[in-house]
Scaffold this motif. Sequence first.
Motif, PDB file in Angstrom:
ATOM      1  N   ILE A  27      -4.480  -3.562   9.793  1.00  0.00           N
ATOM      2  CA  ILE A  27      -3.286  -2.705   9.715  1.00  0.00           C
ATOM      3  C   ILE A  27      -2.081  -3.517   9.256  1.00  0.00           C
ATOM      4  CG2 ILE A  27      -1.594  -1.428  11.124  1.00  0.00           C
ATOM      5  CD1 ILE A  27      -3.967  -0.218  12.683  1.00  0.00           C
ATOM      6  N   LEU A  28      -1.895  -4.701   9.852  1.00  0.00           N
ATOM      7  CA  LEU A  28      -0.734  -5.519   9.492  1.00  0.00           C
ATOM      8  C   LEU A  28      -0.792  -5.962   8.033  1.00  0.00           C
ATOM      9  CD1 LEU A  28      -0.280  -7.653  12.741  1.00  0.00           C
ATOM     10  CD2 LEU A  28       1.205  -5.828  11.929  1.00  0.00           C
ATOM     11  N   ARG A  29      -2.007  -6.299   7.570  1.00  0.00           N
ATOM     12  CA  ARG A  29      -2.165  -6.703   6.159  1.00  0.00           C
ATOM     13  C   ARG A  29      -1.801  -5.541   5.238  1.00  0.00           C
ATOM     14  NH1 ARG A  29      -6.843 -10.024   7.071  1.00  0.00           N
ATOM     15  NH2 ARG A  29      -8.212  -8.242   6.685  1.00  0.00           N
ATOM     16  N   LYS A  30      -2.307  -4.363   5.576  1.00  0.00           N
ATOM     17  CA  LYS A  30      -2.049  -3.179   4.755  1.00  0.00           C
ATOM     18  C   LYS A  30      -0.561  -2.800   4.803  1.00  0.00           C
ATOM     19  CE  LYS A  30      -4.253  -0.765   2.464  1.00  0.00           C
ATOM     20  NZ  LYS A  30      -4.246  -0.676   0.976  1.00  0.00           N
ATOM     21  N   ALA A  31       0.079  -2.987   5.957  1.00  0.00           N
ATOM     22  CA  ALA A  31       1.518  -2.681   6.093  1.00  0.00           C
ATOM     23  C   ALA A  31       2.342  -3.568   5.157  1.00  0.00           C
ATOM     24  CB  ALA A  31       1.971  -2.856   7.536  1.00  0.00           C
ATOM     25  N   ILE A  32       1.901  -4.823   4.999  1.00  0.00           N
ATOM     26  CA  ILE A  32       2.621  -5.752   4.107  1.00  0.00           C
ATOM     27  C   ILE A  32       2.511  -5.285   2.658  1.00  0.00           C
ATOM     28  CG2 ILE A  32       2.592  -8.114   3.158  1.00  0.00           C
ATOM     29  CD1 ILE A  32       1.803  -9.026   6.081  1.00  0.00           C
ATOM     30  N   SER A  33       1.282  -4.936   2.216  1.00  0.00           N
ATOM     31  CA  SER A  33       1.121  -4.532   0.806  1.00  0.00           C
ATOM     32  C   SER A  33       1.789  -3.183   0.536  1.00  0.00           C
ATOM     33  CB  SER A  33      -0.350  -4.537   0.375  1.00  0.00           C
ATOM     34  OG  SER A  33      -1.107  -3.662   1.155  1.00  0.00           O
ATOM     35  N   GLY A  35       4.433  -2.059   2.127  1.00  0.00           N
ATOM     36  CA  GLY A  35       5.876  -2.367   2.141  1.00  0.00           C
ATOM     37  C   GLY A  35       6.325  -2.972   0.824  1.00  0.00           C
ATOM     38  N   ARG A  36       5.470  -3.816   0.254  1.00  0.00           N
ATOM     39  CA  ARG A  36       5.791  -4.470  -1.035  1.00  0.00           C
ATOM     40  C   ARG A  36       5.882  -3.407  -2.150  1.00  0.00           C
ATOM     41  NH1 ARG A  36       1.482  -8.081  -1.508  1.00  0.00           N
ATOM     42  NH2 ARG A  36       2.392  -9.394   0.095  1.00  0.00           N
ATOM     43  N   ALA A  37       4.917  -2.468  -2.161  1.00  0.00           N
ATOM     44  CA  ALA A  37       4.919  -1.409  -3.185  1.00  0.00           C
ATOM     45  C   ALA A  37       6.172  -0.539  -3.058  1.00  0.00           C
ATOM     46  CB  ALA A  37       3.661  -0.554  -3.050  1.00  0.00           C
ATOM     47  N   LEU A  38       6.546  -0.238  -1.807  1.00  0.00           N
ATOM     48  CA  LEU A  38       7.762   0.564  -1.580  1.00  0.00           C
ATOM     49  C   LEU A  38       9.005  -0.179  -2.044  1.00  0.00           C
ATOM     50  CD1 LEU A  38       7.822   2.319   1.923  1.00  0.00           C
ATOM     51  CD2 LEU A  38       7.974   3.388  -0.308  1.00  0.00           C
ATOM     52  N   ALA A  39       9.053  -1.477  -1.763  1.00  0.00           N
ATOM     53  CA  ALA A  39      10.215  -2.295  -2.155  1.00  0.00           C
ATOM     54  C   ALA A  39      10.377  -2.313  -3.676  1.00  0.00           C
ATOM     55  CB  ALA A  39      10.067  -3.714  -1.610  1.00  0.00           C
ATOM     56  N   GLN A  40       9.242  -2.388  -4.393  1.00  0.00           N
ATOM     57  CA  GLN A  40       9.305  -2.375  -5.862  1.00  0.00           C
ATOM     58  C   GLN A  40       9.863  -1.048  -6.374  1.00  0.00           C
ATOM     59  OE1 GLN A  40       5.141  -3.627  -6.744  1.00  0.00           O
ATOM     60  NE2 GLN A  40       6.123  -4.882  -8.308  1.00  0.00           N
ATOM     61  N   LEU A  41       9.365   0.042  -5.781  1.00  0.00           N
ATOM     62  CA  LEU A  41       9.856   1.369  -6.174  1.00  0.00           C
ATOM     63  C   LEU A  41      11.343   1.484  -5.862  1.00  0.00           C
ATOM     64  CD1 LEU A  41       9.325   4.326  -7.130  1.00  0.00           C
ATOM     65  CD2 LEU A  41       8.788   4.880  -4.763  1.00  0.00           C
ATOM     66  N   ASN A  42      11.735   1.016  -4.692  1.00  0.00           N
ATOM     67  CA  ASN A  42      13.131   1.083  -4.268  1.00  0.00           C
ATOM     68  C   ASN A  42      14.021   0.312  -5.241  1.00  0.00           C
ATOM     69  OD1 ASN A  42      14.987   2.091  -2.356  1.00  0.00           O
ATOM     70  ND2 ASN A  42      15.137   0.107  -1.385  1.00  0.00           N
ATOM     71  N   ILE A 262       1.070   5.575   1.333  1.00  0.00           N
ATOM     72  CA  ILE A 262       2.374   5.024   0.942  1.00  0.00           C
ATOM     73  C   ILE A 262       2.215   4.084  -0.253  1.00  0.00           C
ATOM     74  CG2 ILE A 262       4.181   3.382   1.680  1.00  0.00           C
ATOM     75  CD1 ILE A 262       4.684   6.097   2.847  1.00  0.00           C
ATOM     76  N   GLU A 263       1.243   3.175  -0.156  1.00  0.00           N
ATOM     77  CA  GLU A 263       1.080   2.180  -1.219  1.00  0.00           C
ATOM     78  C   GLU A 263       0.720   2.829  -2.555  1.00  0.00           C
ATOM     79  OE1 GLU A 263      -1.180  -2.054  -2.101  1.00  0.00           O
ATOM     80  OE2 GLU A 263      -1.647  -0.974  -0.267  1.00  0.00           O
ATOM     81  N   GLU A 264      -0.285   3.694  -2.532  1.00  0.00           N
ATOM     82  CA  GLU A 264      -0.722   4.333  -3.782  1.00  0.00           C
ATOM     83  C   GLU A 264       0.369   5.213  -4.381  1.00  0.00           C
ATOM     84  OE1 GLU A 264      -4.367   6.245  -4.547  1.00  0.00           O
ATOM     85  OE2 GLU A 264      -5.532   4.822  -3.356  1.00  0.00           O
ATOM     86  N   THR A 265       1.041   5.968  -3.522  1.00  0.00           N
ATOM     87  CA  THR A 265       2.079   6.882  -4.004  1.00  0.00           C
ATOM     88  C   THR A 265       3.260   6.109  -4.585  1.00  0.00           C
ATOM     89  OG1 THR A 265       1.423   8.417  -2.249  1.00  0.00           O
ATOM     90  CG2 THR A 265       3.465   8.885  -3.363  1.00  0.00           C
TER      91      THR A 265
END
Length: 362
Positions: A27-33, A35-42, A262-265
Motif C-alpha cells: 500500500i505504501l509503495r503504491k501510495a508513493i507512485s 502521489g507522484r502521478a498526481l503531483a505531475q498532473l498538478n 488515482i495513478e492511472e487516472t
Amino acid sequence: MEKFDQIVPYNHLPLLPPKADIETKQILRKAISAGRALAQLNGTLLNLPNPTLFLDTIYLQEAKASSEVENIITTNDELYKSLVANRKIENLATKEVLSYKEALWLGLEELKTKPFITTNLCIKIVQCIKQNNASIRNTPGTALSNTQGEIIYTPPSGEHTIREKIANLEKFINEDETIDPLIKMAILHYQFEAIHPFSDGNGRTGRILLLLYLKLSGLLDTPAIYLSEYIIKNKTEYYRCLRDVTEKNKWEDYILYMLDMIEETAKKGLKRLNKISVAMEETANEIKKKLPKVYSKDLIEILFRLPYTKRQHLIDENIGNLKTVGNYLIALEENGFLKSEKVGKEKLYLNQKLLKILEDKE
C-alpha cells in the motif's frame, strides 16, 4: 468482530480509523507512485496559462462517467449541446448529469469558505444532484441488491445511527492527520458508501467527495481529474473490493484498487491535457496564419473551453459585437476550424478537434 449478515442493517459498521493494517508495504509503495502521478498532473495544471480553462469540460466528463456508474447514460454530444444551447432539457439522463456537474462546482465553492467536509456539505451536494430536499435517511427498508435481485448489503438504519457514523467520518476526515492522505481518501470513500446516508445519490455524492478531498488535502490544487471512468471500466472489481472490506475486513485489495485508480487516472488526465494544449497551440497558429484579423488569445480560449460555442459566448468575452462575431464564426467554419449545427433556434459551432480528444478512450 460481529458477524456480517447482508439482510440485517449494518448498524455495527466499525467506526474509523479501521482496526486493520492499512499501511502495508504494498500500500505504501503504491501510495508513493500514485502521489507522484498526481503531483505531475498538478504541476502541469498550475503551469497552464489559464488553469481553470478546461474545468467545465473535465467536470462534465466526470459527471457523465459518474452517472454512468449508476446506469444514467447520455452522450457527450447531447451533454455539451445541452450545456451551451438555450433550450429546455428534455432528456432526464442529461438533466441528472448536468446537476452532478453543478453539485461538484457547489462543493468546490463551499470549500473556499469552509475548508471542511461535513454532513451539511454532503446534504447540499445530494440535494443539488437530485434537485430536491433530500436529507439523511430516516425511513427503514433501504437495501442494495445485485442484478439478480438478491440483497447483498443493508446499510445502517435509523437517522440517529446514521448521523453518529457520519459524525465519526467527519472527525476522521478533518482531524486525523496520522494517515497518508491518499490512503485516507480510500478509507473515507468506503465508509461513506457503507453508511449510505441518503435514499438515492450516494454513489455520486461519494465520488464528488473524492475530488473535494483531493483539493482539501492539497494533493490537487485544481481537482481536474475524472475518476469515475476508471470505476466504469473496473466496476466488478470495485464492488468486490468494497464487499470484501465489509464482509472480511480485507482493506488491502480495496485500498490498492483506489490508489491504482488515482495513478492511472492522473496519468491519463496528463496525457489528455497535453493533447488539448498541443491542439490549442496548433489551432492558434493556423488561425493566425489564415485569419489574422479573427485571431485573438481570448478567442482560442473560448473555442477550447467547451466543444460547442455560440455567438453569445464571444460577445460575453468582448470579442466583438453581434455582426463581428457572426462573421468571425462563419470565417472559422469556412476554413475548417468549426462546424455549425442548428439546435432549436440557435446555431452552435463545434470544435471537432477538441471533441475527438475528449472522446478518445486511450
